[in-house]
Write an enzyme that holds these catalytic residues in place. Structure first.
Site, PDB file in Angstrom:
ATOM      1  CG  ASP A   1      -5.844  -0.188   0.393  1.00  0.00           C
ATOM      2  OD1 ASP A   1      -4.918  -0.947   0.060  1.00  0.00           O
ATOM      3  OD2 ASP A   1      -6.821   0.018  -0.336  1.00  0.00           O
ATOM      4  CB  THR A   2      -8.573   3.250  -2.073  1.00  0.00           C
ATOM      5  OG1 THR A   2      -7.855   2.145  -2.627  1.00  0.00           O
ATOM      6  CG2 THR A   2      -8.574   4.403  -3.072  1.00  0.00           C
TER       7      THR A   2
HETATM    8  N1  LIG Z   1      11.826   4.474  -4.463  1.00  0.00           N
HETATM    9  C1  LIG Z   1      10.893   4.089  -5.326  1.00  0.00           C
HETATM   10  N2  LIG Z   1      11.066   4.334  -6.650  1.00  0.00           N
HETATM   11  C2  LIG Z   1      10.118   3.946  -7.549  1.00  0.00           C
HETATM   12  N3  LIG Z   1       8.974   3.319  -7.219  1.00  0.00           N
HETATM   13  C3  LIG Z   1       8.759   3.073  -5.902  1.00  0.00           C
HETATM   14  C4  LIG Z   1       9.691   3.438  -4.898  1.00  0.00           C
HETATM   15  N4  LIG Z   1       9.188   3.051  -3.689  1.00  0.00           N
HETATM   16  C5  LIG Z   1       7.999   2.462  -3.942  1.00  0.00           C
HETATM   17  N5  LIG Z   1       7.742   2.483  -5.264  1.00  0.00           N
HETATM   18  C6  LIG Z   1       6.552   1.975  -5.938  1.00  0.00           C
HETATM   19  O1  LIG Z   1       5.484   1.918  -4.976  1.00  0.00           O
HETATM   20  C7  LIG Z   1       4.830   0.658  -5.074  1.00  0.00           C
HETATM   21  C8  LIG Z   1       4.282   0.257  -3.717  1.00  0.00           C
HETATM   22  O2  LIG Z   1       3.380   1.277  -3.368  1.00  0.00           O
HETATM   23  P1  LIG Z   1       2.631   1.178  -1.948  1.00  0.00           P
HETATM   24  O3  LIG Z   1       3.628   0.943  -0.872  1.00  0.00           O
HETATM   25  O4  LIG Z   1       1.717   2.335  -1.866  1.00  0.00           O
HETATM   26  O5  LIG Z   1       1.803  -0.157  -2.204  1.00  0.00           O
HETATM   27  P2  LIG Z   1       1.203  -1.096  -1.056  1.00  0.00           P
HETATM   28  O6  LIG Z   1       0.605  -0.234   0.001  1.00  0.00           O
HETATM   29  O7  LIG Z   1       2.223  -2.056  -0.649  1.00  0.00           O
HETATM   30  O8  LIG Z   1       0.120  -1.886  -1.836  1.00  0.00           O
HETATM   31  P3  LIG Z   1      -1.336  -1.372  -2.184  1.00  0.00           P
HETATM   32  O9  LIG Z   1      -1.181  -0.552  -3.393  1.00  0.00           O
HETATM   33  O10 LIG Z   1      -2.111  -2.617  -2.389  1.00  0.00           O
HETATM   34  O11 LIG Z   1      -1.779  -0.564  -1.019  1.00  0.00           O
HETATM   35  C9  LIG Z   1       5.877  -0.308  -5.546  1.00  0.00           C
HETATM   36  O12 LIG Z   1       5.257  -1.344  -6.301  1.00  0.00           O
HETATM   37  C10 LIG Z   1       6.771   0.549  -6.436  1.00  0.00           C
HETATM   38  O13 LIG Z   1       6.358   0.449  -7.788  1.00  0.00           O
HETATM   39  C1  LIG Z   2      -9.363  -4.843  -5.604  1.00  0.00           C
HETATM   40  C2  LIG Z   2      -9.552  -3.391  -5.268  1.00  0.00           C
HETATM   41  O1  LIG Z   2     -10.100  -2.682  -6.314  1.00  0.00           O
HETATM   42  C3  LIG Z   2      -8.229  -2.832  -4.974  1.00  0.00           C
HETATM   43  O2  LIG Z   2      -7.931  -3.450  -3.760  1.00  0.00           O
HETATM   44  C4  LIG Z   2      -8.211  -1.317  -4.749  1.00  0.00           C
HETATM   45  O3  LIG Z   2      -9.474  -0.813  -4.409  1.00  0.00           O
HETATM   46  C5  LIG Z   2      -7.341  -1.137  -3.602  1.00  0.00           C
HETATM   47  O4  LIG Z   2      -7.755  -1.378  -2.502  1.00  0.00           O
HETATM   48  C6  LIG Z   2      -5.954  -0.679  -3.862  1.00  0.00           C
HETATM   49  O5  LIG Z   2      -5.183  -0.793  -2.738  1.00  0.00           O
HETATM   50 MG   LIG Z   3      -1.128   0.706   0.207  1.00  0.00          MG
END
Ligand SMILES: Nc1ncnc2c1ncn2[C@@H]1O[C@H](COP(=O)(O)OP(=O)(O)OP(=O)(O)O)[C@@H](O)[C@H]1O
Ligand SMILES: C[C@H](O)[C@H](O)[C@@H](O)C(=O)CO
Ligand SMILES: [Mg+2]
EC number: 2.7.1.5
Length: 484
Positions: free
Chosen positions: A235-236
């Site tokens: 994803d990164t």
């Molecule tokens: N309106 C908001 N205000 C403040 N923080 C927010 C808001 N919406 C999302 N976030 C932050 O964004 C984070 C989620 O980010 P994101 O959706 O990119 O993560 P993800 O894709 O679900 O997980 P990963 O990081 O594993 O990809 C939440 O944990 C929260 O801290």
């Molecule tokens: C465990 C990994 O370091 C972590 O998943 C990070 O690389 C990532 O994918 C964040 O969404």
């Molecule tokens: Mg994400």
């Protein structure tokens, strides 16, 4: 085919997003969003991979109900975690989550056998306790020997949909098993793990077609006809593809979600002793690039606090409460191992503050402010290191992902880092996933054009630095905290 769907599954949430390119503008329509997270059972942490696959099917059924009869599909997820298949292609075991405590102490045990500088010279990957190398070392050896195939999570989801077994390169690089020189799994590291190369699948680059979703699934669930395109499945790596380019200004990105990944995109890796000492990583990017970055604990910290204080507090509400709290009252060394998976994050943060003689956060606002202040200072420190290691000054910091919605954190970052922060796109990961599909479809020439379109389609919020009172004192406190 001009309908393209990104499946983006992060550690905290997943989504299927339809991307539509019209007159040079890219628009997103969220088709399905679902929660994600690992569960602890008998002392182990597992993902529910069947639930995630089912959510993809639910999302595709919804796409069909929207009238989408055919599309391309790309999948990206978090890194390092893997699925074992037997010779019949069935999953052998539950899928361990990387925060499982089984790897505690493993990195040190391996370092006593395999010199870390040798591993870093080969792979250029940062030392993280949960890298696949350490997870496989901790895995039951008999079970590993039975594995006919080892796929990473997104590889497995592609396999379940289309029947093709691959290891996509950006995610495969996070295993700390890929050799930068040979471009393949490192034979020495595989034999160290008593694994054979053929237990892994063919390494596959973003942009390749992986066939179609199996007819049996299309019929059984009434799905669109879906051509599977190999995305940058880490994803990164997709998030980095979705970062708009800042013409004429040098920029670094922070992919801000469960983790904060701070780095730059390079054409060549930097895996010299200095980069190793700073524990920077060279994860493979799409199109022959490298993601020279650092894992920072990220919004996992506030996710865990929210889980404990009750999800009646939205993330926006917690950011608002943090904004009302006293700034820089209490700080924590965010990247300390104690915060990787404590039983109770609130108690862990409070204990860390008490041990370092700081005021102990009491309210949700004080806890949230402590987290955001500390993350902002972490970003500043690691950004300085990044500039030293690359020899390039960074003029603008681009924050993408969910964290781009956190205005307070973006402003604090601009203030303490002393440079402009551009926030957005929030869904940069889905956009980077779609970019590869659009390039495959010939709708976009290359990633440079895709990034230009993303920049024109998704406005970014700008945060300019404000003076931080007693900044020098604050930085001394920050330094002392890391030598506490
Ligand atoms: N309106 C908001 N205000 C403040 N923080 C927010 C808001 N919406 C999302 N976030 C932050 O964004 C984070 C989620 O980010 P994101 O959706 O990119 O993560 P993800 O894709 O679900 O997980 P990963 O990081 O594993 O990809 C939440 O944990 C929260 O801290
Ligand atoms: C465990 C990994 O370091 C972590 O998943 C990070 O690389 C990532 O994918 C964040 O969404
Ligand atoms: Mg994400």
């Amino acid at each position: 085919m001009n309908k393209h769907i990104a499946v983006d599954i992060g550690a905290s949430s997943g989504r299927l997003v339809l991307g539509t390119l019209q007159e040079g503008k890219l628009s997103l329509e969220e088709i399905h969003r679902f929660s994600n997270g690992f569960t602890e059972r008998d002392g182990s942490c597992f993902w529910d991979i069947d639930y995630l696959f089912d959510q993809i099917i639910v999302g595709l059924r919804q796409a069909k109900a929207l009238g989408i009869t055919e599309c391309t599909l790309g999948i990206d997820t978090w890194a390092v975690d893997y699925v074992l298949l037997d010779a019949a292609g069935s999953r052998i075991k539950e899928v361990y989550a990387y925060r499982d405590r089984r790897t505690e102490g493993v990195m040190e045990e391996v370092a006593a056998i395999l010199p870390p500088d040798t591993v870093y010279a080969k792979t250029g990957i940062q030392q993280l306790t949960f890298n696949t190398l350490y997870q496989l070392y901790a895995h039951d050896r008999k079970e590993l020997a039975q594995a006919d195939q080892i796929l990473l999570v997104p590889d497995y989801l592609y396999y379940r949909l289309g029947g093709r077994k691959i290891n996509e390169v950006t995610n495969a690089s996070t295993t700390q098993l890929l050799n930068l020189q040979t471009g393949d799994f490192d034979s020495g590291l595989l034999s160290f793990l008593h694994l054979r190369r053929e237990q892994f699948a063919p390494l596959t680059a973003p942009g390749e077609s992986l066939g179609f979703v199996q007819e049996s699934l299309v019929r059984q669930y009434d799905l669109p006809r879906c051509q599977l395109i190999c995305a940058a499945t880490h994803d990164t790596a997709s998030a980095v593809l979705g970062v708009p380019v800042q013409k004429g200004r040098s920029a670094a990105y922070i992919s801000s979600g469960t983790w904060s990944l701070l780095g730059v995109e390079l054409d060549q890796p930097i895996n010299d002793p200095k980069a190793m000492a700073a524990n920077y990583t060279n994860e493979w990017g799409a199109y022959g690039t490298y993601r020279f970055l650092k894992n920072i604990m990220g919004l996992w910290l506030i996710q865990e606090v929210r889980r404990l204080v009750g999800e009646r507090y939205s993330f926006a509400e917690l950011a608002r409460l943090a904004g009302e709290a006293e700034g820089f009252r209490s700080l924590i060394p965010c990247n300390a191992p104690r915060f990787l998976n404590p039983g109770n994050m609130i108690e862990e943060i409070r204990a860390a503050c008490a041990e370092s003689g700081q005021p102990v956060p009491e309210t949700p606002g004080q806890l949230a402010r402590c987290i955001f202040d500390s993350l902002a200072l972490s970003y500043r420190s690691y950004l300085q290191e990044l500039e030293e290691l690359t020899g390039t000054a960074v003029e603008v910091l681009q924050i993408v992902g969910g964290g781009a919605n956190n205005g307070l954190l973006c402003q604090l970052t601009a203030d303490v880092a002393g440079r402009e922060v551009l926030a957005g796109p929030t869904e940069s990961t889905a956009l980077g996933n779609l970019a590869v599909q659009l390039i495959h479809a010939g709708s976009v020439a290359n990633i440079a054009e895709a990034r230009a379109i993303i920049g024109n389609s998704f406005p970014m919020a700008s945060y300019t630095p404000r003076p931080v009172p007693q900044l020098e004192e604050l930085l001394d406190r920050w330094e002392a905290l890391h030598h506490h």
